[in-house]
Each structure stands twice: as C-alpha cells, then as structure tokens.
Design a protein around this motif. Sequence first.
Motif, short mmCIF file in Angstrom:
data_model
loop_
_atom_site.label_atom_id
_atom_site.label_comp_id
_atom_site.label_asym_id
_atom_site.label_seq_id
_atom_site.Cartn_x
_atom_site.Cartn_y
_atom_site.Cartn_z
N LEU A 181 47.68 2.33 -12.82
CA LEU A 181 48.28 2.10 -14.14
C LEU A 181 48.33 0.60 -14.44
CD1 LEU A 181 51.29 4.59 -13.96
CD2 LEU A 181 49.14 4.90 -15.19
N PRO A 182 48.37 0.23 -15.71
CA PRO A 182 48.51 -1.20 -16.06
C PRO A 182 49.85 -1.75 -15.59
CG PRO A 182 47.86 0.13 -17.97
CD PRO A 182 48.25 1.09 -16.90
N ALA A 183 49.88 -3.02 -15.26
CA ALA A 183 51.14 -3.64 -14.83
C ALA A 183 52.19 -3.61 -15.93
CB ALA A 183 50.87 -5.08 -14.39
N SER A 184 51.74 -3.53 -17.18
CA SER A 184 52.68 -3.48 -18.31
C SER A 184 53.48 -2.18 -18.36
CB SER A 184 51.93 -3.67 -19.63
OG SER A 184 50.98 -2.63 -19.82
N PHE A 185 53.06 -1.18 -17.55
CA PHE A 185 53.77 0.09 -17.50
C PHE A 185 55.00 0.03 -16.60
CE2 PHE A 185 50.99 3.79 -19.12
CZ PHE A 185 50.53 3.01 -20.18
N CYS A 186 55.17 -1.04 -15.84
CA CYS A 186 56.32 -1.16 -14.95
C CYS A 186 57.62 -1.12 -15.75
CB CYS A 186 56.25 -2.47 -14.16
SG CYS A 186 54.92 -2.54 -12.93
N LEU A 187 58.64 -0.52 -15.16
CA LEU A 187 59.95 -0.43 -15.79
C LEU A 187 61.01 -1.02 -14.88
CD1 LEU A 187 59.98 3.20 -17.28
CD2 LEU A 187 59.57 1.07 -18.50
N SER A 188 61.97 -1.69 -15.46
CA SER A 188 63.11 -2.21 -14.71
C SER A 188 64.36 -1.43 -15.11
CB SER A 188 63.30 -3.70 -14.99
OG SER A 188 63.74 -3.89 -16.32
N VAL A 189 65.45 -1.74 -14.46
CA VAL A 189 66.72 -1.07 -14.79
C VAL A 189 67.08 -1.26 -16.26
CG1 VAL A 189 69.20 -1.08 -14.32
CG2 VAL A 189 67.58 -1.27 -12.41
N ALA A 190 66.81 -2.43 -16.79
CA ALA A 190 67.17 -2.72 -18.19
C ALA A 190 66.34 -1.93 -19.19
CB ALA A 190 67.01 -4.21 -18.46
N ASP A 191 65.20 -1.40 -18.76
CA ASP A 191 64.34 -0.65 -19.67
C ASP A 191 64.77 0.82 -19.83
OD1 ASP A 191 62.57 -2.80 -20.15
OD2 ASP A 191 61.57 -2.43 -18.24
N ILE A 192 65.67 1.28 -19.00
CA ILE A 192 66.07 2.69 -19.03
C ILE A 192 67.12 2.89 -20.12
CG2 ILE A 192 66.89 4.63 -17.66
CD1 ILE A 192 64.28 3.32 -16.69
N HIS A 193 66.79 3.71 -21.10
CA HIS A 193 67.72 3.97 -22.20
C HIS A 193 67.77 5.48 -22.45
CE1 HIS A 193 64.23 4.60 -24.83
NE2 HIS A 193 63.74 3.48 -24.35
N PRO A 194 68.80 5.97 -23.17
CA PRO A 194 69.00 7.42 -23.35
C PRO A 194 67.83 8.14 -24.01
CG PRO A 194 70.98 6.23 -23.95
CD PRO A 194 69.92 5.20 -23.74
N LYS A 195 67.07 7.46 -24.84
CA LYS A 195 65.97 8.11 -25.55
C LYS A 195 64.65 8.08 -24.79
CE LYS A 195 67.83 9.44 -29.50
NZ LYS A 195 67.74 10.86 -29.97
N LEU A 196 64.66 7.50 -23.59
CA LEU A 196 63.43 7.39 -22.81
C LEU A 196 63.08 8.75 -22.20
CD1 LEU A 196 61.52 4.99 -22.06
CD2 LEU A 196 62.66 4.98 -19.83
N PRO A 197 61.89 9.32 -22.49
CA PRO A 197 61.54 10.64 -21.94
C PRO A 197 61.21 10.57 -20.45
CG PRO A 197 59.72 9.75 -23.24
CD PRO A 197 60.87 8.80 -23.41
N GLN A 198 61.26 11.73 -19.79
CA GLN A 198 61.01 11.79 -18.35
C GLN A 198 59.62 11.30 -18.00
OE1 GLN A 198 63.36 12.32 -16.38
NE2 GLN A 198 64.89 13.55 -17.43
N ILE A 199 58.63 11.60 -18.84
CA ILE A 199 57.25 11.20 -18.56
C ILE A 199 57.13 9.68 -18.54
CG2 ILE A 199 56.59 11.40 -20.98
CD1 ILE A 199 54.37 12.03 -17.88
N ALA A 200 57.89 8.99 -19.39
CA ALA A 200 57.86 7.53 -19.41
C ALA A 200 58.45 6.98 -18.11
CB ALA A 200 58.63 7.00 -20.61
N LYS A 201 59.56 7.57 -17.65
CA LYS A 201 60.17 7.13 -16.40
C LYS A 201 59.22 7.36 -15.23
CE LYS A 201 64.76 8.32 -18.17
NZ LYS A 201 65.91 9.23 -18.03
#
Length: 258
Positions: free
Chosen positions: A111-131
């Motif tokens: 996957l691209p490095a831009s797909f990385c997620l941090s704790v701050a990126d997790i929000h209520p509207k974020l779908p499971q597939i994104a996580k």
Amino acid sequence: MASPVTLGRPRDWRVGAQALVSGQQLRRRQVLNETKHCDCPGCTRKRSGVSRYCGPHRDAASSRGDPLARLPSRNELAIFKKAIDLYMRIDPKFAARVGVDLRALEARMVLPASFCLSVADIHPKLPQIAKAKGLLANWQHKDRRTYTEAVLHALALIGWMQVYFHSDQAGGLWENRNRFLETRAGALMGDFRKTIGTSTLVKKASGATHRHLGRDFVRHAQQTYGKDFWSFVVSTNDGQSMTLLDYTRMALKAANLL
C-alpha cells in the motif's frame, strides 16, 4: 448497510449514508431478540441487542471472533511455523513455486505510505475498511514488516485451528471457527499507536477491522500453499510416513503443549 465512501486517503473515507428506515427495523429486531437466551452453552442470560449472545459473550465474540475459544499462544504458533519452514526445506520445487507466488503477492498488496493512519486519524465516521487499510500500511511502512509474514502467520493459524479449536485444549463454538480464524489472522497487525515522549497512545482496532484483514491473509495462504497443506505427507528419520499436521502434533506433545 450503505457502502463506505472511499475517495482519497483512508483518513478521508467516511461511512456511507444510512437509510432512515434502517434504525426502526433494527430496533424491532432488537426488542424481539432480547427475549431469547444466549447461544453460549450453559449461559442463562438474555441476548443483548441483535446479537446471538448476552452482553459479555457478545463483546468477546466481537473482539476475538468466538466467545469461548482461548487465544493461541506464541509458543504453539512458533512450532507450526517451524513445521512450515522444515517442509519448505525438504521440498525445493514446492518452495520455489511458493516463493514466486509470494513475491508476486508482495508486489500486488503493498500500500502507499500515505495510507498509514495514526491515533489522531481515527474518528467516528471512519469505516472499518479504512482502518484495515491503515493498519496494513502501518505494518508495511512504519513497522517495516512484509505481507509474507502475515500470510505465514495465517497458515500457522490454520494448522493451530485443526489441532486445538473445538477441543478440550481451546474450546470454541464450531460455527464460529472461520470468524475466529480470520480475527486472529488480522490481529497480527495490532492496534493504532503513537509514542509521545515516554508515553504511548493506543487506539484499539476492533475485531471487525482485524477480520477485514484476516480474510485476505487466510485466502492468500490457502491459494499460495494449498488448502490441504497440513495434509501433505512427510517422512520421519526412522522411516515413518505421516501428515505434516500429525508431525506437528508430535512436536507439540514433545514440548508439553498438547
């Protein structure tokens, strides 16, 4: 349920719009379902929400894949991985074919490095597939780990399931075997973490997120190594012939793990 909106990077993805009537339908199902008993053997509590289980068993089933089965230990999985390695050494042709498939899989699943997620990126509207995509990108770019490691881990879990699941060793409800396998395979990716000074912030990934990943890991393990890998025949030093799974059972007994 509506499909998630997957435009841009995973941190920008959103849960799709829900139909207005869905909440009313769900509430009717919940009221009817909560009059029934939990499906776990011996449990006398009423079901919770729309789950087949009571509250505690529902939470365990959601995070672990099964409300009763214990988790595989590191020592147990190490023996299964050692058995995989030994078989690859004694069958060079099979190992070469698997190597080609794994290299192709690595190139395709990065996957691209831009797909990385941090704790701050997790929000209520974020779908499971994104996580799920974020966890895999973190694994590949932040942890510097490979997709092959995840496939090997899934293959070891498939063997572990055949030995331990739905037995006195691990328990587990048979109808949840695939769900448990996929959850444990995806759980290798861990959670979302961020270190600030001497402290670490952790945002736990749900069982659903791990299952998104685990399904692919299990499928790729079966495609690459074959669904009957643990039934392959091997010969011991004294000339006995047995399946690779039986050979691994002997190793587990020798290590007092079975």
